[in-house]
Structures are given as structure tokens and as C-alpha cells.
Scaffold this motif. Structure first.
Motif, PDB file in Angstrom:
ATOM      1  N   LEU A 246       0.838  -1.199   0.000  1.00 52.36           N
ATOM      2  CA  LEU A 246       0.000   0.000   0.000  1.00 52.36           C
ATOM      3  C   LEU A 246       0.874   1.251   0.000  1.00 52.36           C
ATOM      4  CD1 LEU A 246      -2.797  -0.952   2.581  1.00 52.36           C
ATOM      5  CD2 LEU A 246      -2.881  -1.101   0.084  1.00 52.36           C
ATOM      6  N   ASP A 247       0.296   2.351  -0.461  1.00 48.66           N
ATOM      7  CA  ASP A 247       1.028   3.628  -0.502  1.00 48.66           C
ATOM      8  C   ASP A 247       0.875   4.342   0.827  1.00 48.66           C
ATOM      9  OD1 ASP A 247       2.229   6.025  -1.088  1.00 48.66           O
ATOM     10  OD2 ASP A 247       0.572   6.783  -2.304  1.00 48.66           O
ATOM     11  N   TYR A 248       1.977   4.428   1.584  1.00 48.79           N
ATOM     12  CA  TYR A 248       1.985   5.165   2.846  1.00 48.79           C
ATOM     13  C   TYR A 248       2.788   6.456   2.706  1.00 48.79           C
ATOM     14  CZ  TYR A 248       0.123   0.967   5.057  1.00 48.79           C
ATOM     15  OH  TYR A 248      -0.657  -0.098   5.403  1.00 48.79           O
ATOM     16  N   VAL A 249       3.156   6.818   1.489  1.00 54.33           N
ATOM     17  CA  VAL A 249       3.896   8.052   1.266  1.00 54.33           C
ATOM     18  C   VAL A 249       2.904   9.178   1.002  1.00 54.33           C
ATOM     19  CG1 VAL A 249       5.597   9.225  -0.167  1.00 54.33           C
ATOM     20  CG2 VAL A 249       5.913   6.817   0.390  1.00 54.33           C
ATOM     21  N   GLY A 250       2.142   9.040  -0.083  1.00 50.58           N
ATOM     22  CA  GLY A 250       1.119  10.022  -0.414  1.00 50.58           C
ATOM     23  C   GLY A 250       1.648  11.436  -0.437  1.00 50.58           C
ATOM     24  N   ASP A 251       0.798  12.373  -0.023  1.00 50.68           N
ATOM     25  CA  ASP A 251       1.185  13.783   0.012  1.00 50.68           C
ATOM     26  C   ASP A 251       1.754  14.196   1.361  1.00 50.68           C
ATOM     27  OD1 ASP A 251       0.245  14.160  -2.605  1.00 50.68           O
ATOM     28  OD2 ASP A 251      -1.796  14.528  -1.883  1.00 50.68           O
ATOM     29  N   ASP A 252       1.650  13.306   2.356  1.00 56.79           N
ATOM     30  CA  ASP A 252       2.056  13.673   3.716  1.00 56.79           C
ATOM     31  C   ASP A 252       2.654  12.462   4.435  1.00 56.79           C
ATOM     32  OD1 ASP A 252       2.406  14.860   6.170  1.00 56.79           O
ATOM     33  OD2 ASP A 252       0.264  14.937   6.671  1.00 56.79           O
ATOM     34  N   PRO A 253       3.895  12.089   4.079  1.00 56.89           N
ATOM     35  CA  PRO A 253       4.482  10.894   4.698  1.00 56.89           C
ATOM     36  C   PRO A 253       4.626  11.005   6.205  1.00 56.89           C
ATOM     37  CG  PRO A 253       6.117  12.069   3.363  1.00 56.89           C
ATOM     38  CD  PRO A 253       4.793  12.683   3.071  1.00 56.89           C
ATOM     39  N   ILE A 254       4.882  12.207   6.726  1.00 58.53           N
ATOM     40  CA  ILE A 254       5.024  12.361   8.177  1.00 58.53           C
ATOM     41  C   ILE A 254       3.670  12.188   8.858  1.00 58.53           C
ATOM     42  CG2 ILE A 254       5.614  13.966  10.034  1.00 58.53           C
ATOM     43  CD1 ILE A 254       7.758  15.139   8.214  1.00 58.53           C
ATOM     44  N   GLY A 255       2.641  12.832   8.319  1.00 61.32           N
ATOM     45  CA  GLY A 255       1.305  12.689   8.895  1.00 61.32           C
ATOM     46  C   GLY A 255       0.810  11.263   8.853  1.00 61.32           C
ATOM     47  N   THR A 256       1.063  10.574   7.733  1.00 59.44           N
ATOM     48  CA  THR A 256       0.641   9.180   7.605  1.00 59.44           C
ATOM     49  C   THR A 256       1.377   8.309   8.610  1.00 59.44           C
ATOM     50  OG1 THR A 256       0.182   9.470   5.256  1.00 59.44           O
ATOM     51  CG2 THR A 256       0.479   7.215   6.033  1.00 59.44           C
ATOM     52  N   PHE A 257       2.677   8.544   8.773  1.00 59.20           N
ATOM     53  CA  PHE A 257       3.447   7.780   9.760  1.00 59.20           C
ATOM     54  C   PHE A 257       2.852   7.950  11.154  1.00 59.20           C
ATOM     55  CE2 PHE A 257       6.629   8.037  13.137  1.00 59.20           C
ATOM     56  CZ  PHE A 257       7.055   6.715  13.165  1.00 59.20           C
ATOM     57  N   TRP A 258       2.627   9.202  11.574  1.00 56.68           N
ATOM     58  CA  TRP A 258       2.127   9.443  12.932  1.00 56.68           C
ATOM     59  C   TRP A 258       0.719   8.901  13.122  1.00 56.68           C
ATOM     60  CZ3 TRP A 258       5.208   9.650  16.584  1.00 56.68           C
ATOM     61  CH2 TRP A 258       6.376  10.425  16.572  1.00 56.68           C
ATOM     62  N   GLU A 259      -0.093   8.949  12.089  1.00 54.30           N
ATOM     63  CA  GLU A 259      -1.453   8.400  12.196  1.00 54.30           C
ATOM     64  C   GLU A 259      -1.401   6.935  12.618  1.00 54.30           C
ATOM     65  OE1 GLU A 259      -5.232   7.269   9.282  1.00 54.30           O
ATOM     66  OE2 GLU A 259      -3.641   8.588   8.548  1.00 54.30           O
ATOM     67  N   HIS A 260      -0.571   6.145  11.943  1.00 54.57           N
ATOM     68  CA  HIS A 260      -0.496   4.722  12.253  1.00 54.57           C
ATOM     69  C   HIS A 260       0.307   4.464  13.533  1.00 54.57           C
ATOM     70  CE1 HIS A 260      -2.549   3.565   8.636  1.00 54.57           C
ATOM     71  NE2 HIS A 260      -1.756   4.341   7.933  1.00 54.57           N
ATOM     72  N   GLU A 261       1.294   5.306  13.804  1.00 51.50           N
ATOM     73  CA  GLU A 261       2.099   5.118  15.004  1.00 51.50           C
ATOM     74  C   GLU A 261       1.273   5.391  16.264  1.00 51.50           C
ATOM     75  OE1 GLU A 261       5.919   3.856  16.359  1.00 51.50           O
ATOM     76  OE2 GLU A 261       4.891   3.800  14.427  1.00 51.50           O
ATOM     77  N   HIS A 262       0.432   6.416  16.225  1.00 49.48           N
ATOM     78  CA  HIS A 262      -0.416   6.710  17.379  1.00 49.48           C
ATOM     79  C   HIS A 262      -1.421   5.595  17.627  1.00 49.48           C
ATOM     80  CE1 HIS A 262       0.554  11.267  16.938  1.00 49.48           C
ATOM     81  NE2 HIS A 262       1.345  10.690  17.810  1.00 49.48           N
ATOM     82  N   ARG A 263      -1.955   5.014  16.569  1.00 53.15           N
ATOM     83  CA  ARG A 263      -2.881   3.890  16.732  1.00 53.15           C
ATOM     84  C   ARG A 263      -2.163   2.693  17.347  1.00 53.15           C
ATOM     85  NH1 ARG A 263      -6.023   3.940  10.873  1.00 53.15           N
ATOM     86  NH2 ARG A 263      -7.163   5.891  11.183  1.00 53.15           N
ATOM     87  N   LEU A 264      -0.910   2.471  16.930  1.00 50.49           N
ATOM     88  CA  LEU A 264      -0.123   1.384  17.513  1.00 50.49           C
ATOM     89  C   LEU A 264       0.098   1.632  18.994  1.00 50.49           C
ATOM     90  CD1 LEU A 264       1.766  -1.101  17.497  1.00 50.49           C
ATOM     91  CD2 LEU A 264       3.584   0.420  16.664  1.00 50.49           C
ATOM     92  N   ARG A 265       0.469   2.845  19.351  1.00 49.51           N
ATOM     93  CA  ARG A 265       0.709   3.174  20.759  1.00 49.51           C
ATOM     94  C   ARG A 265      -0.562   2.983  21.589  1.00 49.51           C
ATOM     95  NH1 ARG A 265       4.506   6.503  23.033  1.00 49.51           N
ATOM     96  NH2 ARG A 265       6.464   6.828  21.890  1.00 49.51           N
ATOM     97  N   GLU A 266      -1.698   3.390  21.046  1.00 54.83           N
ATOM     98  CA  GLU A 266      -2.965   3.217  21.764  1.00 54.83           C
ATOM     99  C   GLU A 266      -3.249   1.747  22.018  1.00 54.83           C
ATOM    100  OE1 GLU A 266      -5.711   5.208  19.226  1.00 54.83           O
ATOM    101  OE2 GLU A 266      -5.031   7.221  19.807  1.00 54.83           O
ATOM    102  N   SER A 267      -2.998   0.907  21.033  1.00 55.17           N
ATOM    103  CA  SER A 267      -3.199  -0.532  21.213  1.00 55.17           C
ATOM    104  C   SER A 267      -2.233  -1.086  22.251  1.00 55.17           C
ATOM    105  CB  SER A 267      -3.023  -1.274  19.885  1.00 55.17           C
ATOM    106  OG  SER A 267      -4.076  -0.982  19.005  1.00 55.17           O
ATOM    107  N   ALA A 268      -0.973  -0.645  22.206  1.00 60.47           N
ATOM    108  CA  ALA A 268       0.031  -1.142  23.146  1.00 60.47           C
ATOM    109  C   ALA A 268      -0.328  -0.788  24.583  1.00 60.47           C
ATOM    110  CB  ALA A 268       1.404  -0.579  22.788  1.00 60.47           C
ATOM    111  N   GLU A 269      -0.979   0.346  24.792  1.00 59.11           N
ATOM    112  CA  GLU A 269      -1.381   0.751  26.137  1.00 59.11           C
ATOM    113  C   GLU A 269      -2.621  -0.008  26.600  1.00 59.11           C
ATOM    114  OE1 GLU A 269      -1.900   4.945  26.208  1.00 59.11           O
ATOM    115  OE2 GLU A 269       0.205   5.381  25.751  1.00 59.11           O
TER     116      GLU A 269
END
Length: 198
Positions: free
Chosen positions: A82-105
Motif C-alpha cells: 500500500l502507498d503510505y507516502v502520499g502527500d504527507d508521509p510524516i502525517g501518515t506515519f504518525w497516524e499509524h504510530e499513534h494507533r499502535l501506541r494506543e493498542s500497546a497501552e
């Protein structure tokens, strides 16, 4: 419920996860510089292009979240390519990273998850995430010609806590052989050698 020792360990790992995330994002910020970067040139990671590397790391956050939430390795297969670069690679990274952190907690990190390299605990999975971000930030730095300066606490943690799972993944062919390094090598150089990078 976590014991006090587990809580302290989790807090330390969370702080180091933040450092590893910052290393990765600092590389992504270089993609937004005034001089455009060709994302389809080789990265510092094998045959992958910079685009494929960025996709892999952002997608890794989504895959690990799926596993922590009880999904299978097969469930994560749909995220690959899948394309996770798009127009905002930093925003896309943080979107998925925050969801991961929420699950880990939220989840029990002692529970085994269905990683494609074998069953492992959620805690081990999070150590792998720290390792992935740290090592791939070096790959991105190499591709962009930017500095890579992980802290000693981060590299020492990975050399200690990731050793067993790295050896298991090496046995499965997912990580290259240990590279030689001098006895006086810095922790960052020893980490790179341990995960098969010169």
C-alpha cells in the motif's frame, strides 16, 4: 494488571520508542526540504527504493497494531504494497504510530501475537518496532546523506533486549549474519553489525 517492575520497564521502553520515532521522522523531514528527493532511487536497505522503505516503516505501525489487536499474520498481508507516502508521509506515519501506541497501552503485552516470523509476545513486538525504526532511520539517513545519531541508551537497550528475537529472525532468514566489529566500536556500530549491516 502490570506489576510495578513491568510498569517501570514499559515506561522506559515507551521513552525509547519516542526516541526511535524521532530518528525516523527527522529523516522524513529531509524529504520535505526545498530540494526535492527522488523517492524511486535506492535506499540504504537492500534493493528497496526510498519510497518502498518509507512505505514499509509506516505500514509496519499498522501491521503491529493489527497483531496487538488480535489479528493474524495473514491479516497483515493486505497492508503490504500500500502507498503510505502520499502527500504527507510524516502525517501518515504518525497516524499509524499513534494507533499502535494506543493498542500497546490497551492490550496485555504478555499475550502472544501471530507475527509472520513466529509467535512472540506483544512486548517483544514493541521491542522489534523500536529496532525497526532505529535501523531503518539509518537506512534512510544513508540514502539522503544525512547524519544518524541514536543515543547510547537506545542502542544499548536494543543490543540487550532485542538480541534473542533478532537471533530468532536471523535463523529464519529475515536478518543477515552478524558482521565483524572492533572491540572498541561504539554502541551504534555494534548494533548495526549485530543486525547484519557493515
Amino acid at each position: 494488571m502490570r506489576t510495578s517492575a513491568q510498569t517501570v520497564q514499559a515506561m522506559a521502553a515507551e521513552e525509547l520508542l519516542g526516541e526511535a520515532e524521532s530518528l525516523w521522522v527527522s529523516g522524513l523531514e529531509s524529504l520535505d526540504d526545498d530540494s526535492p528527493v527522488d523517492l524511486d532511487v535506492p535506499s540504504g536497505c537492500g534493493d528497496w527504493t526510498i519510497r518502498e522503505l518509507v512505505d514499509h516503516v509506516a505500514g509496519g505501525g499498522e501491521r503491529y497494531r493489527i497483531l496487538l489487536d488480535g489479528g493474524s499474520a495473514e491479516d497483515t498481508a493486505a497492508t503490504r504494497g500500500l502507498d503510505y507516502v502520499g502527500d504527507d508521509p510524516i502525517g501518515t506515519f504518525w497516524e499509524h504510530e499513534h494507533r499502535l501506541r494506543e493498542s500497546a497501552e490497551r492490550v496485555d503485552l504478555s499475550r502472544l501475537v501471530d507475527h509472520r516470523a513466529g509467535k512472540r509476545s506483544g512486548a517483544e513486538l514493541m521491542v522489534l518496532r523500536i529496532l525497526e525504526l532505529t535501523v531503518h532511520s539509518k537506512d534512510l539517513a544513508d540514502a539522503l546523506g544525512t547524519p544518524w545519531r541514536p543515543g547510547d541508551e537506545l542502542t544499548d537497550f536494543l543490543l540487550r533486549e532485542a538480541a534473542e528475537v533478532v537471533d530468532q529472525m536471523r535463523d529464519l532468514g529475515h536478518i543477515g549474519p552478524v558482521m565483524p566489529t572492533g572491540s572498541e566500536a561504539a554502541a551504534a556500530d555494534r548494533l548495526l553489525a549485530f543486525v547484519g549491516r557493515a
